[in-house]
Design a protein around this motif. Structure first.
Motif, short mmCIF file in Angstrom:
data_model
loop_
_atom_site.label_atom_id
_atom_site.label_comp_id
_atom_site.label_asym_id
_atom_site.label_seq_id
_atom_site.Cartn_x
_atom_site.Cartn_y
_atom_site.Cartn_z
N SER A 423 9.90 -1.76 -7.82
CA SER A 423 8.90 -2.13 -9.26
C SER A 423 7.68 -1.78 -9.33
O SER A 423 6.68 -1.31 -10.62
CB SER A 423 8.94 -3.72 -9.33
N CYS A 424 6.65 -1.63 -7.71
CA CYS A 424 5.50 -1.12 -6.73
C CYS A 424 5.23 0.30 -8.06
O CYS A 424 4.68 1.22 -8.53
CB CYS A 424 4.77 -1.89 -6.25
N TYR A 425 6.77 1.13 -7.55
CA TYR A 425 6.74 1.85 -7.47
C TYR A 425 6.74 3.09 -9.35
O TYR A 425 5.46 3.32 -9.53
CB TYR A 425 7.30 2.23 -6.51
N ALA A 426 7.46 2.05 -9.95
CA ALA A 426 7.15 2.35 -11.23
C ALA A 426 5.49 2.34 -11.79
O ALA A 426 5.12 2.80 -12.22
CB ALA A 426 8.00 1.69 -11.48
N ARG A 453 -0.24 4.10 0.79
CA ARG A 453 -0.94 5.14 0.89
C ARG A 453 -1.82 6.29 -1.03
O ARG A 453 -2.41 6.90 -0.84
CB ARG A 453 -0.14 6.22 1.63
N GLN A 454 -0.28 5.52 -1.61
CA GLN A 454 -0.45 6.19 -2.89
C GLN A 454 -2.19 6.19 -3.25
O GLN A 454 -3.54 6.83 -3.82
CB GLN A 454 0.13 5.60 -3.46
N LEU A 455 -2.33 4.18 -3.24
CA LEU A 455 -4.06 3.94 -3.67
C LEU A 455 -5.31 4.36 -2.97
O LEU A 455 -6.33 4.50 -3.33
CB LEU A 455 -3.54 2.91 -2.98
N ALA A 456 -4.72 4.70 -1.25
CA ALA A 456 -6.11 5.22 -0.69
C ALA A 456 -6.57 6.47 -0.96
O ALA A 456 -7.61 6.92 -0.74
CB ALA A 456 -5.15 4.77 0.51
N GLN A 495 -6.14 -4.03 -3.16
CA GLN A 495 -6.23 -2.02 -3.83
C GLN A 495 -5.90 -2.35 -5.21
O GLN A 495 -6.33 -0.76 -6.14
CB GLN A 495 -5.32 -1.59 -2.97
N LEU A 496 -5.40 -2.84 -5.62
CA LEU A 496 -4.64 -2.75 -7.08
C LEU A 496 -5.47 -3.37 -7.93
O LEU A 496 -6.14 -2.74 -8.84
CB LEU A 496 -3.32 -3.58 -7.58
#
Length: 535
Positions: A423-426, A453-456, A495-496
């Motif tokens: 769900s977080c990936y989507a 890592r993506q958010l960073a 982070q979000l």
């Protein structure tokens, strides 16, 4: 969007289910629409017996009786089995029966039900418990006081208890009464006169299944912490052993055989993944179907484990007027496939892209050890989340829009554990069609903490995101949960918040494990995802 005729909401899609039919799809379910219970007459019964893989020839099981429990029967079965799978709870037999108008008549039904079930099932005589909420909670307290053979009762916000003129039960068994407040004054008067160990706790808001789960953990806990035991698969020396054993195991799987898929209206083929799924859909109560407007929808991952729980919670919240009616859709693995196949497919399909992940951390070593059991290399099997995402967006959603009148601006995705990670990936896909996302105990550490890592690296949530709900259980900071990154959910939420315009909530539920947190978490998630439009 053209609004279809109300009748088409029910008849157009072959994968539509009634709410009770969703529970009937679980293994080991028996329905008795007219069971003869001796002096108690004819009653309606639903029974869930232990699944085949845990059934022993001489083993006896605790018995849970749900009073007025049809509306939560599927949830009680799914949650008791899920906690048995994590080894934190003894698996039990679950029966649902309607209360009578009078408490004394309900007690008579319970008495006859104990005789009836004792003749048919292997019941542990000292482990029989009742559960009831509201009016049924009062009936449960009354029955515990008067019916011999009962060991405990769990009562959620019991509403009323009549004065007891009958003599209490004439057995010497020690009784336990678990009460989840508030408690009606008439019930308190009866409780004060009972010979029982009484424990009173705050009731979980919104839905009584959370109180049921808490009560079961108190009564029938094994003492095992959920999630323990997987660490052994991360030991490097074990992989060659598992690979050597994988050939006979693979041959055994082939010998198992599977029923043909013909005639299963829920089975659909994914073009992107080239494998089969099951699609289930439960519609709102008839009061909502006639509405001339599009309805929100929630896609529930892991339908094999938790679909009835999510659907029953959504119906209860809508009936209470705290959320909008919705179409609840379940995405699962065909039940003709083995339990092991389902477990491995979850890891494959929910895990984010590998992107150079070297599997050197604790979770990576565990995954390599588990897949070695099947003679497979986890590095070649995991990371299929992009394919599952395309299946949902390009195949499932168009299919749903063809059959149901769904509001395209109010479609949510809900997942637990590895499903929560998906769900977080989507959420991080810029073309995502979903407006709401719920990650319950999400595996933030999957694929080498890909999500963080993506958010960073500068990734942002999808522009469509309006509501993001994240949660974990308080006990998820030890054992398996550490390696899976579940304990880092709060940091992921932080982070979000730095990058999203959406409403983001995070909650840690006190006293809950990886499995037991689901009823409380799914209730809160559905409240936020399906909150009444305009409120």
């Amino acid at each position: 969007m053209r609004i279809p005729e109300p009748t088409s909401l029910h008849s157009a899609a072959p994968f539509t289910l009634a709410l009770d039919a969703a529970a009937s799809r679980l293994d080991g379910i028996e329905r008795f629409p007219a069971a003869e219970l001796g002096s108690a007459g004819i009653v309606r019964l639903s029974v869930a017996t232990p699944t085949r893989r845990t059934r022993g020839r001489r083993r006896r099981y605790p018995l849970l009786i749900l009073l007025d429990g049809e509306a939560i029967f599927g949830s009680a079965v799914e949650m008791s089995r899920l906690m048995a799978q994590t080894r934190e709870l003894h698996e039990c037999i679950v029966l649902a029966i309607d209360c009578a108008a009078d408490e004394r008549e309900t007690a008579r039904r319970v008495h006859e039900l104990l005789r009836w079930s004792g003749e048919r099932y292997r019941i542990a005589g000292n482990d029989v418990a009742l559960f009831g909420a509201g009016r049924a909670g009062g009936h449960a307290i009354h029955a515990l006081h008067h019916v011999a053979g009962l060991a405990a009762a769990i009562a959620s916000a019991p509403a009323h208890c009549e004065s007891a003129e009958q003599q209490p039960a004439a057995d010497a068994q020690t009784r336990r009464l678990l009460l989840y407040a508030p408690i009606g004054s008439s019930c308190r008067a009866l409780i004060d006169g009972m010979n029982a160990e009484v424990a009173i706790s705050h009731a979980a808001p919104g839905w009584p299944v959370a109180d049921l789960v808490r009560g079961l953990r108190t009564l029938w806990s094994t003492g095992v912490q959920g999630g323990k035991g997987y660490e052994v698969f991360g030991r490097a020396w074990l992989r060659p052993v598992l690979l050597a054993a994988s050939a006979p195991l693979s041959l055994a799987r082939k010998w198992q055989g599977r029923p043909p898929s013909a005639g299963n209206p829920h089975r659909i083929r994914s073009r992107s993944l080239e494998r089969d799924f099951e699609l289930l859909a439960v519609l709102p109560e008839p009061r909502a179907v006639g509405h001339r407007h599009a309805l929100p929808a929630v896609l529930v991952l892991d339908a094999n484990l938790e679909f009835s729980t999510a659907a029953e919670a959504a119906h209860a919240l809508a009936a209470a007027g705290v959320s909008d009616d919705a179409v609840v859709v379940g995405i699962g693995v065909p039940r003709s496939e083995s339990t092991a196949e389902f477990a491995f497919r979850r890891f494959e399909e929910f895990s984010p892209p590998l992107d150079g992940y070297d599997f050197s951390d604790g979770m990576g070593r565990i995954m390599r050890g588990l897949f070695a059991l099947r003679g497979q290399d986890a590095r070649e099997r995991l990371g299929k989340a992009p394919l599952l995402y395309r299946f949902l967006c390009d195949e499932v959603l168009p299919l749903l829009h063809r059959h149901y009148c769904i509001d395209p601006q109010r479609i949510s995705l809900l997942g637990h554990s590895a499903g929560g990670a998906f769900s977080c990936y989507a959420l991080l896909q810029q073309d995502s069609p979903f407006s709401g996302y719920a990650g319950i105990s999400p595996g933030i550490g999957m694929s080498g903490f890909w999500l963080r890592r993506q958010l960073a690296a500068g990734a942002a949530p999808a522009p469509s995101a309006r509501t993001i709900v994240l949660s974990i259980g308080e006990e998820e900071d030890e054992g398996e949960s550490q390696g899976s990154g579940i304990s880092q959910t709060a940091e992921f939420a932080r982070q979000l918040r730095a990058r999203a315009r959406a409403e983001i909530s995070y909650h840690c539920y006190d006293g809950e494990s990886h499995a037991s947190t689901y009823p409380r978490a799914v209730t809160q998630a559905l409240r936020k995802l399906l909150g009444r439009a305009g409120d």
